[in-house]
Write a protein that holds these residues in place. Structure first.
Motif, short mmCIF file in Angstrom:
data_model
loop_
_atom_site.label_atom_id
_atom_site.label_comp_id
_atom_site.label_asym_id
_atom_site.label_seq_id
_atom_site.Cartn_x
_atom_site.Cartn_y
_atom_site.Cartn_z
N ALA A 87 0.84 -1.20 0.00
CA ALA A 87 0.00 0.00 0.00
C ALA A 87 0.87 1.25 0.00
N LYS A 88 1.97 1.23 0.75
CA LYS A 88 2.87 2.38 0.78
C LYS A 88 3.50 2.59 -0.59
N ARG A 89 3.93 1.50 -1.23
CA ARG A 89 4.52 1.65 -2.56
C ARG A 89 3.50 2.14 -3.56
N ALA A 90 2.25 1.70 -3.44
CA ALA A 90 1.20 2.14 -4.36
C ALA A 90 0.95 3.63 -4.18
N ARG A 91 0.94 4.11 -2.94
CA ARG A 91 0.77 5.55 -2.72
C ARG A 91 1.96 6.32 -3.25
N ALA A 92 3.17 5.76 -3.09
CA ALA A 92 4.37 6.44 -3.56
C ALA A 92 4.36 6.56 -5.08
N ARG A 93 3.81 5.59 -5.77
CA ARG A 93 3.77 5.65 -7.24
C ARG A 93 2.82 6.73 -7.72
N HIS A 94 1.86 7.12 -6.94
CA HIS A 94 0.87 8.08 -7.39
C HIS A 94 1.11 9.47 -6.83
N LYS A 95 2.38 9.80 -6.57
CA LYS A 95 2.70 11.16 -6.17
C LYS A 95 2.60 12.04 -7.41
N PRO A 96 2.10 13.23 -7.27
CA PRO A 96 1.98 14.10 -8.44
C PRO A 96 3.36 14.54 -8.95
N CYS A 97 3.40 14.95 -10.16
CA CYS A 97 4.63 15.41 -10.80
C CYS A 97 5.20 16.59 -10.02
N CYS A 106 12.60 15.86 -12.48
CA CYS A 106 11.15 15.76 -12.36
C CYS A 106 10.77 14.31 -12.07
N SER A 107 9.87 14.14 -11.10
CA SER A 107 9.45 12.81 -10.71
C SER A 107 7.99 12.84 -10.28
N GLY A 108 7.25 11.80 -10.63
CA GLY A 108 5.85 11.69 -10.23
C GLY A 108 4.98 11.22 -11.37
N SER A 109 3.71 11.06 -11.08
CA SER A 109 2.79 10.57 -12.10
C SER A 109 1.93 11.71 -12.63
N CYS A 110 1.37 11.49 -13.79
CA CYS A 110 0.56 12.50 -14.46
C CYS A 110 -0.84 11.96 -14.75
N ASP A 111 -1.37 11.15 -13.87
CA ASP A 111 -2.69 10.56 -14.11
C ASP A 111 -3.79 11.61 -14.16
#
Length: 187
Positions: free
Chosen positions: A83-93, A120-125
């Motif tokens: 769950a922690k890794r899943a939240r970490a993957r969905h950090k904003p850009c 730059c790091s993060g997701s752009c969902d």
């Protein structure tokens, strides 16, 4: 359905069971007993684990048992860790930074000087547009080949910091432009 043509052979019995079966003819014949399982196989496995555990120091055993207990309770790499890794993957850009030597940048320069590398790091969902959704649909229908494009926006630099200058190991002066990000966004 059964025509009685099958013949069943009686289960071989010991002389003691024959004597008991002759005295009580109303009890059904005893089923054959299974032989006890071989314990040698389990014994060798236990001795292997015992030898393995004896090779650990007390501190290593404590860490091992702590990690196993954390995994069992879900606070380690189990469900809680996922769950922690899943939240970490969905950090904003967002803009991140790291202090590295010039040699670690992989640009072919040998220098011990350090620079502040911003990336730059993060997701752009959240930045999905109609274009991205349509592109994903065309890819799933195999109308567009997969290896040609990405069907989602990427977290990329929108602007770069000033040029970075440094001396290499041979006292040559270099300037590298567009090395560190100044602003990030979904492109």
């Amino acid at each position: 359905m059964l025509n009685g043509s099958r013949k069943y052979s009686p289960v071989p019995s010991s002389p003691a069971s024959r004597a008991s079966s002759s005295s009580s003819s109303s009890s059904p014949p005893a089923a054959p007993r299974r032989s006890p399982r071989a314990l040698e196989r389990h014994g060798s496995l236990l001795s292997q684990y015992g030898a393995l555990l004896e090779s650990y120091t007390e501190g290593e055993l404590r860490r091992l048992l702590g990690a196993l207990a954390a995994r069992r309770s879900g606070t380690g790499t189990g469900a809680g860790g996922r769950a922690k890794r899943a939240r970490a993957r969905h950090k904003p850009c967002a803009l991140q930074q790291l202090e590295v030597s010039v040699s670690e940048l992989g640009l072919g320069y040998e220098s011990d000087e350090t620079v502040l590398f911003r990336y730059c790091s993060g997701s752009c969902d959240g930045a999905l547009r109609s274009y991205d959704l349509s592109l994903r649909s065309m890819r799933s229908r195999r109308r567009i080949r997969r290896e040609k494009l990405r069907a989602r926006p990427c977290c990329r630099p929108l602007a770069y910091d000033d040029d970075v200058s440094f001396l290499d190991a041979y006292n040559h002066y270099y300037t590298v432009n567009e090395l560190s990000a100044k602003e990030c966004g979904c492109v």
